[in-house]
Write a protein that holds these residues in place. Structure first.
Motif, mmCIF file in Angstrom:
data_model
loop_
_atom_site.group_PDB
_atom_site.id
_atom_site.type_symbol
_atom_site.label_atom_id
_atom_site.label_comp_id
_atom_site.label_asym_id
_atom_site.label_seq_id
_atom_site.Cartn_x
_atom_site.Cartn_y
_atom_site.Cartn_z
ATOM 1 N N LEU A 578 30.594 0.894 -98.879
ATOM 2 C CA LEU A 578 29.676 1.482 -97.896
ATOM 3 C C LEU A 578 30.179 1.344 -96.460
ATOM 4 C CD1 LEU A 578 26.301 0.180 -99.391
ATOM 5 C CD2 LEU A 578 27.249 2.481 -99.597
ATOM 6 N N SER A 581 31.156 4.830 -94.532
ATOM 7 C CA SER A 581 30.017 5.713 -94.234
ATOM 8 C C SER A 581 29.105 5.080 -93.194
ATOM 9 C CB SER A 581 29.236 6.036 -95.507
ATOM 10 O OG SER A 581 28.727 4.869 -96.110
ATOM 11 N N ARG A 582 28.885 3.765 -93.295
ATOM 12 C CA ARG A 582 28.037 3.088 -92.301
ATOM 13 C C ARG A 582 28.663 3.128 -90.919
ATOM 14 N NH1 ARG A 582 26.393 -2.215 -95.953
ATOM 15 N NH2 ARG A 582 24.549 -1.317 -96.950
ATOM 16 N N THR A 583 29.970 2.874 -90.856
ATOM 17 C CA THR A 583 30.656 2.882 -89.554
ATOM 18 C C THR A 583 30.625 4.284 -88.954
ATOM 19 O OG1 THR A 583 32.112 1.100 -90.301
ATOM 20 C CG2 THR A 583 32.811 2.348 -88.366
ATOM 21 N N GLN A 585 28.608 6.831 -89.524
ATOM 22 C CA GLN A 585 27.299 7.409 -89.219
ATOM 23 C C GLN A 585 26.461 6.570 -88.260
ATOM 24 O OE1 GLN A 585 25.295 9.423 -92.719
ATOM 25 N NE2 GLN A 585 26.897 8.356 -93.842
ATOM 26 N N LYS A 586 26.763 5.284 -88.154
ATOM 27 C CA LYS A 586 25.906 4.414 -87.348
ATOM 28 C C LYS A 586 26.577 3.837 -86.107
ATOM 29 C CE LYS A 586 23.054 2.784 -91.210
ATOM 30 N NZ LYS A 586 22.526 1.572 -91.886
ATOM 31 N N GLU A 841 20.151 -1.407 -83.828
ATOM 32 C CA GLU A 841 19.902 -0.536 -84.987
ATOM 33 C C GLU A 841 18.467 -0.738 -85.454
ATOM 34 O OE1 GLU A 841 21.378 -0.074 -89.593
ATOM 35 O OE2 GLU A 841 22.917 -0.476 -88.070
ATOM 36 N N THR A 843 15.751 0.425 -88.316
ATOM 37 C CA THR A 843 15.499 1.077 -89.605
ATOM 38 C C THR A 843 13.989 1.184 -89.779
ATOM 39 O OG1 THR A 843 17.496 0.100 -90.527
ATOM 40 C CG2 THR A 843 15.899 1.004 -92.091
ATOM 41 N N THR A 871 20.798 8.483 -88.591
ATOM 42 C CA THR A 871 21.158 8.694 -89.989
ATOM 43 C C THR A 871 19.893 8.663 -90.826
ATOM 44 O OG1 THR A 871 23.193 7.467 -89.569
ATOM 45 C CG2 THR A 871 22.635 7.905 -91.866
ATOM 46 N N TYR A 873 18.123 8.559 -94.603
ATOM 47 C CA TYR A 873 18.339 8.198 -96.012
ATOM 48 C C TYR A 873 17.049 8.490 -96.772
ATOM 49 C CZ TYR A 873 22.404 5.607 -94.250
ATOM 50 O OH TYR A 873 23.583 5.256 -93.640
ATOM 51 N N THR A 880 20.591 4.216 -84.277
ATOM 52 C CA THR A 880 21.444 3.243 -83.599
ATOM 53 C C THR A 880 21.594 3.628 -82.133
ATOM 54 O OG1 THR A 880 22.655 2.916 -85.670
ATOM 55 C CG2 THR A 880 23.671 2.060 -83.655
#
Length: 919
Positions: A578, A581-583, A585-586, A841, A843, A871, A873, A880
């Motif tokens: 992951l 994708s995390r880096t 997109q965030k 960040e 969520t 992002t 989900y 972020t």
């Protein structure tokens, strides 16, 4: 067809007592007693439903018994109503031949499988000449049924008309196939049945089979074409009730059986397969009944909110690492998987039967393709078949070999062999799992060069996959209870392997050019296939599935035959699957610290290549529409920056060199307007030049120049950006506190979702802000009217011509289904991710204008937002922000961080609106 025996029938409805009550009411009131009669019928109906609902609560999986009970209830009501109408309202002492009527149950009602809110499908059959008496009786019965609030699907035809229409219409033919006499003239019903079998069915078996399969395929396509979609349709979805019914219809049509049990007698199912048929049918029928009762309507889609409630009603409980709803849905998917296996076996038998009956004519008459032997197997008609019933028992390694050979040779596996493999999968034990030959065959299959996805799916259908790789068996049919993942874990994994194979074969070069280009450079292609297999292998175990999955990789890598270096790579890929994708997109990819941290973890080009390809197939296999050009663009930017850093290390251009190179590139793009780089470009600091791509800078400079020329205090430009899969909105305005949150609110009011935002202030005091926005379906806005609406929304918000708070609060939720999920808001601070900014960040549950509310909270906390990255989900969103305080410094004081966290949690929670209104 006879209705299955329903226990304690009088507890559901006492027909004799009800008939006597209605007779008494009619005798006392005559024609004026109609309202009282309807009330008595409704009371009987309600009482019967209550009793059946109670039975379902007492025995939550009693699908057959309860659906038969609802059919029995309607049978009895129809009989009472018919007798009342023909005895009291339209009596005929000496009925003529024309004054005869047969009442047939058809469709699901004819099968005696009625859920609480199923339609009541009734056919009124009359002789060749319809008498006025028949019409009066039918009309009066229908009005009484409608007065009871029942949904009646009805037809009224003569025997001859029914036969004629059945020949022409597949739906009518199918309905008649399931017809059952409820009440009325037995002789009329027998005449219809005899003519139906002799004049409609006879000789049309092959046509019916073809039409039913075409109908089924079209239905599957409409429903998502997978039996593993996370909000399945219990009735119409792949592997659902309609598929079971289709098997029964075809079997009955071809073999004229009266019940599903008789499919065993004609050899289409084994006794064990029939028990599987019944078990799956009972579970699906029960689930459907619970859904109807919970929603008080004919609801067949097992939505997220219903899944929790049905799981509770069917008495599923939480277990460590797996919630009750996940256990319920796993059981559901196991049932529909079995339906799929049954379908394959059943249709193969029919296909062979039809082939034997099919006579050849012309030149090829009497010619048949000769079977050939291949490594002990029989190959016939493109199918691989075991040569005998004891084939797998003699050498269980063949349970792996058969699937590997099918993949390598591009063959199908004969359904009879699939049946044998499913039966003999229990032969797979610890000894076979350690067998070097078996593991080598499995690795060859997994990394096959033709179509490993299909063979692995067959392997999974038989249960061989889960027995050979028990860790995979644990995620078999396991759903992930969220709106982001579209498929069960095993289906997602097999799809990802299929996508990896397509990339290797160059079939997805248009969407994944970089992955296609880099694949041949991999040191070990088979290591990447194993990593894709294992990346989600530890889901549902109650811990971090990446960490637990890496442990599984260290165990399985050597077993599969990977060397130490390959196993280490697989374990790292699973652990970090992951990361990219995390880096991408965030995090802000223009911040050098982002790339430095990413490269520190990746360490080598080999790891980078593998991780990039794994990331692409993982995202794409989540579900339709999850991969888009914006994600591709972000991952590409991260890959290129990381690759450059890995190749050149610290020898790459410094900050000054990067700015100079960027300015040169922008001048080339501007052509005759290249002087703008030295004039307007001088107003913008190095941070702007580093952060923005060349094409956006060029566009900003032209827009800024035009705004100055026209003395425009506010300039808004909207342009479709196909490369990034979004619409770019660039705003140039006099900078002032709260500008960002107001712009975000205006964009949200226009119905757009912000996916990326970069905020800059020129030395002139003007803000130069670039937003990337998409519609609710993740697509760019392209229509001029849509762009005009975005521009108006921003203008109105900045000029205070609209009250943002009430307007935004009135907007409906984008996903009302999101209410089914608990998404606890969370705020994380990272002062190490950037050298200049504090990274925050948040969520939270995704909702309209979440970004606006969070930005407002940051504004009230006296923070300056420099960039925002959004992002989604499914039901959750991760926003972020790169921020500083008013002195352009990071925020580090614990009490200050706690204050900001409290404000953001309030903005993200359900009480956020009150917070805004107080502000």
């Amino acid at each position: 067809m006879t209705i299955r025996r329903v226990p304690s029938q009088r507890a559901i409805i006492d027909r004799r007592a009800l008939a006597e009550q209605i007779a008494a009411l009619h005798g006392a009131g005559g024609a004026s007693a109609r309202a009282a009669i309807v009330a008595a019928l409704r009371a009987a109906l309600d009482e019967g439903r209550r009793e059946l609902n109670h039975r379902l609560e007492e025995t939550p999986s009693a699908g057959h018994e309860v659906t038969a009970g609802f059919s029995f209830l309607i049978d009895q009501l129809l009989r009472v109503i018919h007798d009342h109408v023909t005895t009291h309202l339209y009596p005929v002492p000496n009925a003529t031949q024309a004054e005869r009527l047969a009442i047939l149950a058809v469709g699901g009602y004819g099968r005696a499988e009625m859920a609480p809110h199923s339609d009541i499908d009734v056919a009124f059959i009359t002789p060749g000449k319809r008498a006025p008496w028949c019409e009066q009786v039918i009309e009066t019965m229908l009005y009484l049924l409608w007065d009871l609030g029942l949904k009646v699907g009805h037809s009224s035809r003569t025997v001859a008309d029914t036969i004629r229409m059945a020949r022409e219409d597949l739906t009518i033919r199918t309905a008649l196939l399931e017809s059952r006499l409820v009440w009325g003239e037995q002789a009329l019903y027998e005449e219809l049945r005899t003519r139906f079998w002799n004049e409609v069915v006879k000789g049309s078996e092959r046509q019916f089979l073809a039409e039913k399969l075409a109908e089924r395929n079209a239905r599957h396509k409409r429903m998502g074409d997978s039996r593993y979609v996370v909000e399945p349709n219990v009735k119409e979805g792949k592997g659902g009730l309609r598929d079971l019914q289709t098997l029964y219809w075809i079997g009955k049509y071809v073999h004229r059986v009266g019940s599903a049990a008789e499919l065993v007698d004609v050899g289409l199912f084994t006794q064990n397969e029939y028990r599987t048929f019944r078990r799956a049918e009972a579970f699906l029928l029960a689930a459907r009944c619970h859904m109807h009762i919970l929603t008080d309507r004919a609801e067949d889609r097992l939505t997220f909110d219903l899944q929790r409630q049905v799981a509770e009603r069917m008495q599923f409980a939480d277990r460590p690492g797996k919630s009750a709803v996940e256990r319920f849905m796993q059981y559901y998917f196991m049932q529909v998987k079995r339906v799929g296996s049954l379908t394959g076996v059943f249709l193969a038998h029919l296909d062979e039967e039809m082939a034997k009956k099919r006579s050849r004519t012309g030149f090829f008459a009497g010619w048949t393709q000769r079977p050939r032997m291949f490594k002990g197997y029989i190959v016939e008609g493109g199918r691989l078949r075991a040569p005998g019933d004891a084939w797998f028992r003699a050498d269980p390694v063949r349970l792996i070999e058969v699937f590997q050979l099918a993949e390598a040779e591009g063959l199908e596996i004969h359904p009879e062999t699939m049946r044998q493999a499913g039966r003999d999968a229990k032969l797979i034990d610890g000894k076979l799992r350690r067998d070097r030959r078996a593991n080598a065959l499995f690795l060859d299959l997994l990394s096959g060069r033709k179509d490993p996805e299909t063979s692995l799916r067959w392997m999974n259908e038989t249960g061989v996959f889960g027995r050979f790789v028990p860790d995979f068996g644990r995620v078999n049919a396991q759903m992930q209870f969220d709106m982001y993942h579209h498929y069960t874990v095993d289906e997602h994994t097999i799809r990802a392997i299929g996508l990896l194979s397509q990339i290797e074969r160059g079939l997805l070069a248009g969407d994944h050019p970089r992955a296609t280009r880099e694949f041949p450079k991999l040191a070990s292609r088979r290591a990447l296939y194993v990593a894709v297999l294992l990346h989600d292998i530890a889901k549902g175990r109650g811990g971090d599935h990446s960490v637990l999955g890496a442990d599984v990789a260290y165990k399985l890598g050597p077993r599969f035959g990977l060397d130490e270096k390959e196993t280490d790579l697989v374990a790292w890929l699973v652990l970090q699957h992951l990361l990219m994708s995390r880096t991408a997109q965030k995090r802000d990819l223009t911040d050098p610290k982002t790339i430095e941290d990413f490269v520190t973890e990746v360490q080598s080009l080999e790891r980078l290549r593998n991780l990039a390809i794994l990331t692409a197939v993982d995202i794409r296999a989540v579900g339709p529409g999850t991969w888009n050009s914006w994600k591709g663009q972000l991952l590409g930017e991260l890959y290129d920056a990381a690759q450059e850093r890995l190749r050149l290390g610290h020898k790459g251009n410094g900050r000054k060199g990067r700015v100079t190179a960027k300015k040169d590139a922008v001048q080339r793009l501007l052509g005759d307007a290249d002087h703008l780089v030295d004039t307007i470009g001088a107003q913008l600091g190095d941070a702007y030049w580093i952060a923005e791509p060349e094409d956006i800078i060029a566009s900003n400079l032209v827009q800024y120049d035009a705004a100055i020329a026209s003395k425009n205090q506010l300039s808004i430009a909207c342009e479709v950006d196909e490369t990034r899969g979004a619409t770019r909105v660039s705003v140039i305005a006099a900078d002032h506190p709260g500008l960002f949150y107001r712009m975000a609110g205006g964009i949200h009011l226009a119905g757009a979702n912000i996916i990326d935002a970069r905020i800059h202030t020129a030395r002139s005091g003007y803000a130069v802000d670039n937003f990337l926005v998409q519609d609710q379906n993740g697509q760019p806005f392209r229509e001029a009217g849509q762009m005009a609406r975005i521009e108006k929304g921003i203008r109105d918000a900045l000029l205070a011509q609209v009250e943002l708070v009430p307007k935004l609060a009135a907007r409906p939720l984008a996903h009302s289904r999101a209410k089914a999920f608990d998404v606890a808001p969370r705020v994380d601070f990272d002062n190490d991710a950037s050298n200049h900014f504090t990274v925050i960040e948040v969520t939270a549950r995704d909702r309209p204008a979440l970004l606006n509310r969070l930005a407002h909270a940051l504004y009230k906390a006296n923070l300056i937002v420099h960039s925002a990255h959004i992002t989604a989900y499914g039901e959750a969103a991760a926003d972020t922000f790169y921020v500083t305080d008013l002195t352009a410094s990071k925020i580090k004081a614990p009490d200050r961080l706690a204050e900001i966290e409290a404000a953001l949690l309030a903005a993200a929670s359900d009480q956020r609106q009150q917070q805004l209104e107080k502000a």
